[in-house]
Design a protein around this motif. Structure first.
Motif, PDB file in Angstrom:
ATOM      1  N   GLY A   1     -92.757  65.905 -26.906  1.00 58.39           N
ATOM      2  CA  GLY A   1     -93.386  65.710 -25.610  1.00 58.39           C
ATOM      3  C   GLY A   1     -93.224  64.298 -25.079  1.00 58.39           C
ATOM      4  O   GLY A   1     -92.566  63.450 -25.684  1.00 58.39           O
ATOM      5  N   ASP A   2     -93.849  64.032 -23.937  1.00 61.42           N
ATOM      6  CA  ASP A   2     -93.665  62.766 -23.220  1.00 61.42           C
ATOM      7  C   ASP A   2     -94.429  61.590 -23.822  1.00 61.42           C
ATOM      8  O   ASP A   2     -94.273  60.456 -23.365  1.00 61.42           O
ATOM      9  CB  ASP A   2     -94.091  62.932 -21.764  1.00 61.42           C
ATOM     10  CG  ASP A   2     -93.147  63.829 -20.984  1.00 61.42           C
ATOM     11  OD1 ASP A   2     -92.001  64.003 -21.436  1.00 61.42           O
ATOM     12  OD2 ASP A   2     -93.563  64.362 -19.940  1.00 61.42           O
ATOM     13  N   THR A   3     -95.283  61.845 -24.819  1.00 65.32           N
ATOM     14  CA  THR A   3     -96.081  60.743 -25.378  1.00 65.32           C
ATOM     15  C   THR A   3     -95.386  60.021 -26.528  1.00 65.32           C
ATOM     16  O   THR A   3     -95.927  59.047 -27.061  1.00 65.32           O
ATOM     17  CB  THR A   3     -97.446  61.255 -25.904  1.00 65.32           C
ATOM     18  OG1 THR A   3     -97.211  62.125 -27.020  1.00 65.32           O
ATOM     19  CG2 THR A   3     -98.205  61.995 -24.818  1.00 65.32           C
ATOM     20  N   LEU A   4     -94.200  60.471 -26.922  1.00 63.02           N
ATOM     21  CA  LEU A   4     -93.532  59.884 -28.078  1.00 63.02           C
ATOM     22  C   LEU A   4     -93.024  58.473 -27.802  1.00 63.02           C
ATOM     23  O   LEU A   4     -92.706  58.112 -26.671  1.00 63.02           O
ATOM     24  CB  LEU A   4     -92.347  60.748 -28.516  1.00 63.02           C
ATOM     25  CG  LEU A   4     -92.613  62.218 -28.834  1.00 63.02           C
ATOM     26  CD1 LEU A   4     -91.345  62.867 -29.369  1.00 63.02           C
ATOM     27  CD2 LEU A   4     -93.753  62.375 -29.817  1.00 63.02           C
ATOM     28  N   MET A   5     -92.916  57.681 -28.864  1.00 62.52           N
ATOM     29  CA  MET A   5     -92.334  56.356 -28.761  1.00 62.52           C
ATOM     30  C   MET A   5     -90.862  56.441 -28.363  1.00 62.52           C
ATOM     31  O   MET A   5     -90.223  57.494 -28.499  1.00 62.52           O
ATOM     32  CB  MET A   5     -92.447  55.626 -30.104  1.00 62.52           C
ATOM     33  CG  MET A   5     -91.543  56.193 -31.199  1.00 62.52           C
ATOM     34  SD  MET A   5     -91.510  55.139 -32.666  1.00 62.52           S
ATOM     35  CE  MET A   5     -90.301  56.002 -33.685  1.00 62.52           C
ATOM     36  N   SER A   6     -90.303  55.317 -27.928  1.00 63.22           N
ATOM     37  CA  SER A   6     -88.864  55.240 -27.660  1.00 63.22           C
ATOM     38  C   SER A   6     -88.104  54.867 -28.922  1.00 63.22           C
ATOM     39  O   SER A   6     -86.893  55.090 -29.020  1.00 63.22           O
ATOM     40  CB  SER A   6     -88.588  54.185 -26.576  1.00 63.22           C
ATOM     41  OG  SER A   6     -89.350  54.443 -25.424  1.00 63.22           O
TER      42      SER A   6
ATOM     43  N   GLY B   1     -95.124  42.232 -43.843  1.00 66.39           N
ATOM     44  CA  GLY B   1     -94.666  43.301 -44.732  1.00 66.39           C
ATOM     45  C   GLY B   1     -93.855  44.333 -43.997  1.00 66.39           C
ATOM     46  O   GLY B   1     -92.867  44.032 -43.344  1.00 66.39           O
ATOM     47  N   GLN B   2     -94.305  45.585 -44.090  1.00 67.07           N
ATOM     48  CA  GLN B   2     -93.572  46.706 -43.514  1.00 67.07           C
ATOM     49  C   GLN B   2     -94.051  47.070 -42.111  1.00 67.07           C
ATOM     50  O   GLN B   2     -93.972  48.217 -41.708  1.00 67.07           O
ATOM     51  CB  GLN B   2     -93.693  47.919 -44.449  1.00 67.07           C
ATOM     52  CG  GLN B   2     -93.026  47.721 -45.804  1.00 67.07           C
ATOM     53  CD  GLN B   2     -91.541  47.465 -45.668  1.00 67.07           C
ATOM     54  OE1 GLN B   2     -90.824  48.181 -44.980  1.00 67.07           O
ATOM     55  NE2 GLN B   2     -91.069  46.419 -46.332  1.00 67.07           N
ATOM     56  N   SER B   3     -94.590  46.121 -41.371  1.00 63.24           N
ATOM     57  CA  SER B   3     -95.041  46.415 -40.012  1.00 63.24           C
ATOM     58  C   SER B   3     -93.869  46.842 -39.146  1.00 63.24           C
ATOM     59  O   SER B   3     -92.736  46.440 -39.363  1.00 63.24           O
ATOM     60  CB  SER B   3     -95.716  45.185 -39.411  1.00 63.24           C
ATOM     61  OG  SER B   3     -94.805  44.115 -39.338  1.00 63.24           O
ATOM     62  N   LYS B   4     -94.170  47.673 -38.150  1.00 62.22           N
ATOM     63  CA  LYS B   4     -93.121  48.204 -37.291  1.00 62.22           C
ATOM     64  C   LYS B   4     -93.520  47.997 -35.836  1.00 62.22           C
ATOM     65  O   LYS B   4     -94.631  48.348 -35.436  1.00 62.22           O
ATOM     66  CB  LYS B   4     -92.912  49.693 -37.588  1.00 62.22           C
ATOM     67  CG  LYS B   4     -92.542  49.973 -39.045  1.00 62.22           C
ATOM     68  CD  LYS B   4     -92.413  51.467 -39.324  1.00 62.22           C
ATOM     69  CE  LYS B   4     -93.741  52.184 -39.365  1.00 62.22           C
ATOM     70  NZ  LYS B   4     -94.527  51.827 -40.563  1.00 62.22           N
ATOM     71  N   GLY B   5     -92.609  47.429 -35.055  1.00 61.35           N
ATOM     72  CA  GLY B   5     -92.846  47.258 -33.633  1.00 61.35           C
ATOM     73  C   GLY B   5     -92.400  48.496 -32.882  1.00 61.35           C
ATOM     74  O   GLY B   5     -91.217  48.811 -32.815  1.00 61.35           O
ATOM     75  N   VAL B   6     -93.349  49.224 -32.316  1.00 58.63           N
ATOM     76  CA  VAL B   6     -93.084  50.509 -31.668  1.00 58.63           C
ATOM     77  C   VAL B   6     -92.931  50.305 -30.161  1.00 58.63           C
ATOM     78  O   VAL B   6     -93.813  49.727 -29.517  1.00 58.63           O
ATOM     79  CB  VAL B   6     -94.224  51.504 -31.954  1.00 58.63           C
ATOM     80  CG1 VAL B   6     -93.978  52.823 -31.236  1.00 58.63           C
ATOM     81  CG2 VAL B   6     -94.367  51.731 -33.455  1.00 58.63           C
ATOM     82  N   MET B   7     -91.824  50.777 -29.616  1.00 56.94           N
ATOM     83  CA  MET B   7     -91.583  50.666 -28.178  1.00 56.94           C
ATOM     84  C   MET B   7     -92.252  51.823 -27.434  1.00 56.94           C
ATOM     85  O   MET B   7     -91.998  52.993 -27.732  1.00 56.94           O
ATOM     86  CB  MET B   7     -90.075  50.654 -27.892  1.00 56.94           C
ATOM     87  CG  MET B   7     -89.367  49.435 -28.441  1.00 56.94           C
ATOM     88  SD  MET B   7     -87.600  49.372 -28.023  1.00 56.94           S
ATOM     89  CE  MET B   7     -86.956  50.701 -29.068  1.00 56.94           C
TER      90      MET B   7
ATOM     91  N   THR C   1     -99.324  55.516 -33.161  1.00 57.95           N
ATOM     92  CA  THR C   1     -98.524  54.693 -32.255  1.00 57.95           C
ATOM     93  C   THR C   1     -97.193  55.371 -31.963  1.00 57.95           C
ATOM     94  O   THR C   1     -96.719  55.345 -30.822  1.00 57.95           O
ATOM     95  CB  THR C   1     -98.286  53.304 -32.865  1.00 57.95           C
ATOM     96  OG1 THR C   1     -99.496  52.815 -33.428  1.00 57.95           O
ATOM     97  CG2 THR C   1     -97.803  52.325 -31.816  1.00 57.95           C
ATOM     98  N   GLU C   2     -96.598  55.971 -32.990  1.00 56.80           N
ATOM     99  CA  GLU C   2     -95.289  56.610 -32.820  1.00 56.80           C
ATOM    100  C   GLU C   2     -95.347  57.899 -32.004  1.00 56.80           C
ATOM    101  O   GLU C   2     -94.442  58.207 -31.232  1.00 56.80           O
ATOM    102  CB  GLU C   2     -94.668  56.910 -34.189  1.00 56.80           C
ATOM    103  CG  GLU C   2     -94.203  55.682 -34.946  1.00 56.80           C
ATOM    104  CD  GLU C   2     -95.249  55.128 -35.880  1.00 56.80           C
ATOM    105  OE1 GLU C   2     -94.875  54.372 -36.787  1.00 56.80           O
ATOM    106  OE2 GLU C   2     -96.446  55.442 -35.694  1.00 56.80           O
TER     107      GLU C   2
END
Length: 438
Positions: free
Chosen positions: A298-303, A117-123, A257-258
């Protein structure tokens, strides 16, 4: 900057015989774990190219950890997937990921809501992993002596992120395969450590309170802290856990995750406040948009989302992740979560956050679980309906429950309709699955 595998190497040198991981009868020291990672790394270097995305099934085993660390050490990007995923789906995702490239420094690709479905692969970058680790160490008091029990899926941030501070500090990780067997979960606390901790989603906390409160009190002296997240925890459950574990730090954390690990709040320090998520941690910053939504920096955010710059741009702009969570920051700088924008129900012109109704309902002593949904109504157009799961042997008394809610909520927030059901739909990590009722 040192990455997770650098700390693993350091621990193998400084604490070679210290237990790194316990998984059932299998015990691995830091020296042994690092040697296994080195051996596997040499194999992987012959199989994959630097920067290649490699899928792996997230089994709750030492072998999984070895593969995960070795992929990083071989210069690959790890993409942990559900362990029981059908092989055809696994291969489809692996093939799709194989056509993507990632920014330099990418460590993982984590899927947010399953893989359909709407799954998202987070870098997720190596920098993000280290920032998350330091946030947890600083915000929750992880130590070198700690033994941390992980019982959730190791391909999602809730449990996977607890590996980070454990490895950085040279602490001990104890892997348990979920809560299907509560005796095995509590047996993990027989480990000879003075301080132990764990992460539990709210649904698991409720299960332990209802069925294993005596066992919880038996480990109270060893339980340094418990973290919860992924979904809202009911006020009644918070208060009961404080009662069972009076000396234990009990954290409610804001993370995704994001965004990474952003803020945390110890609700067992004297102020047991539902929805309070504390102040931003060491590497994080918070702001509330004009529309009342939470934004993180901040530094914890996804790419970004892998292979999907358009979707990335919808929430990641100017080094800020804009969430769909409704929140406020109080005069003490603490974040309070008020629900999700997508979940708000409009009833007769009034906006209702279903989480507020559910939290009030969960204080009803005969109720085991519930979900507040929107349904058609001939007069108002839409109405609130509460689906409830009662304790074993109990039948729903609609009038009693309605009176209970009227004492705690404004009139327009009290549901018109009530229905007893056998169970309510939840996702893999214990969140209420509201989409199932649309």
């Amino acid at each position: 900057m040192m990455n997770l595998e650098d700390y693993l190497e350091r621990n193998a040198r400084l604490y070679p015989q210290k237990t790194a991981v316990v998984c059932g009868e299998n015990i691995c020291t830091y020296e042994a774990l690092y040697n296994l990672v080195l051996e596997r790394t040499e194999v992987l270097k012959g199989l994959y190219q630097t920067g290649q995305i490699v899928c792996l099934r997230a089994h709750p085993t030492i072998d999984y950890l070895v593969e995960y660390f070795a992929l990083h050490k071989a210069g690959c990007v790890a993409a942990p997937l559900e362990r029981d995923m059908p092989e055809a789906t696994y291969q489809e995702i692996a093939e799709r990921l194989g056509s993507y490239s990632t920014p330099e420094g990418t460590a993982d690709i984590l899927y947010t809501t399953g893989t359909t479905g709407q799954s998202k692969g987070v870098m997720i970058s190596h920098r993000t992993i280290m920032a998350d680790a330091e946030n947890l160490i600083d915000g929750q008091g992880f130590t070198h002596e700690l033994a941390f029990v992980v019982n959730g899926p190791l391909n999602h941030i809730g449990s996977l992120s607890k590996i980070y501070p454990v490895i950085v500090l040279g602490a001990t990780l104890i892997i348990v395969d979920g809560l299907k067997d509560m005796n095995k979960f509590f047996a993990a606390f027989d480990y000879p450590a003075e301080k132990m901790a764990t992460f539990l989603v709210p649904a698991s906390i409720r299960m332990l309170i209802q069925f294993s409160s005596e066992q919880l009190t038996k480990v109270a002296d060893k339980m340094d802290f418990i973290e919860t997240g992924a979904a809202a925890i009911a006020q009644a459950d918070m208060e009961k856990l404080c009662e069972l574990l009076p000396k234990t730090r009990l954290y409610n954390t804001y993370a995704s995750t994001e965004t990474g690990i952003i803020a945390t709040y110890n609700y067992n320090h004297g102020k047991c406040i539902a929805g309070c998520l504390g102040r931003p941690m060491k590497h994080s910053r918070l702001l509330i948009t004009e529309g009342g939504l939470i934004a993180c920096q901040g530094d914890t955010l996804m790419s970004g989302y892998v292979g999907d710059p358009e979707r990335t741009a919808t929430i990641l702009r100017d080094q800020t992740v804009y969430t769909s969570d409704i929140g406020i920051i109080d005069e003490e700088g603490q974040l309070h979560l008020k629900g999700r924008e997508d979940d708000v129900i409009n009833v007769g012109g009034f906006k209702v956050a279903p989480t507020e109704v559910e939290d009030a309902a969960m204080a009803f002593d005969k109720l085991k679980d519930c979900i507040c949904i929107s349904t058609d109504h001939p007069i108002t157009g839409r109405a609130l309906k509460l689906l409830v799961v009662m304790n074993d042997g109990e039948l729903l008394n609609k009038r009693q429950l309605a009176l209970h809610l009227k004492e705690r909520l404004e009139p327009y927030k009290v549901p018109m309709l009530y229905e007893q059901v056998e169970k309510v739909a939840r996702t893999f990590n214990g969140k209420l699955d509201r989409k199932a009722y649309h």
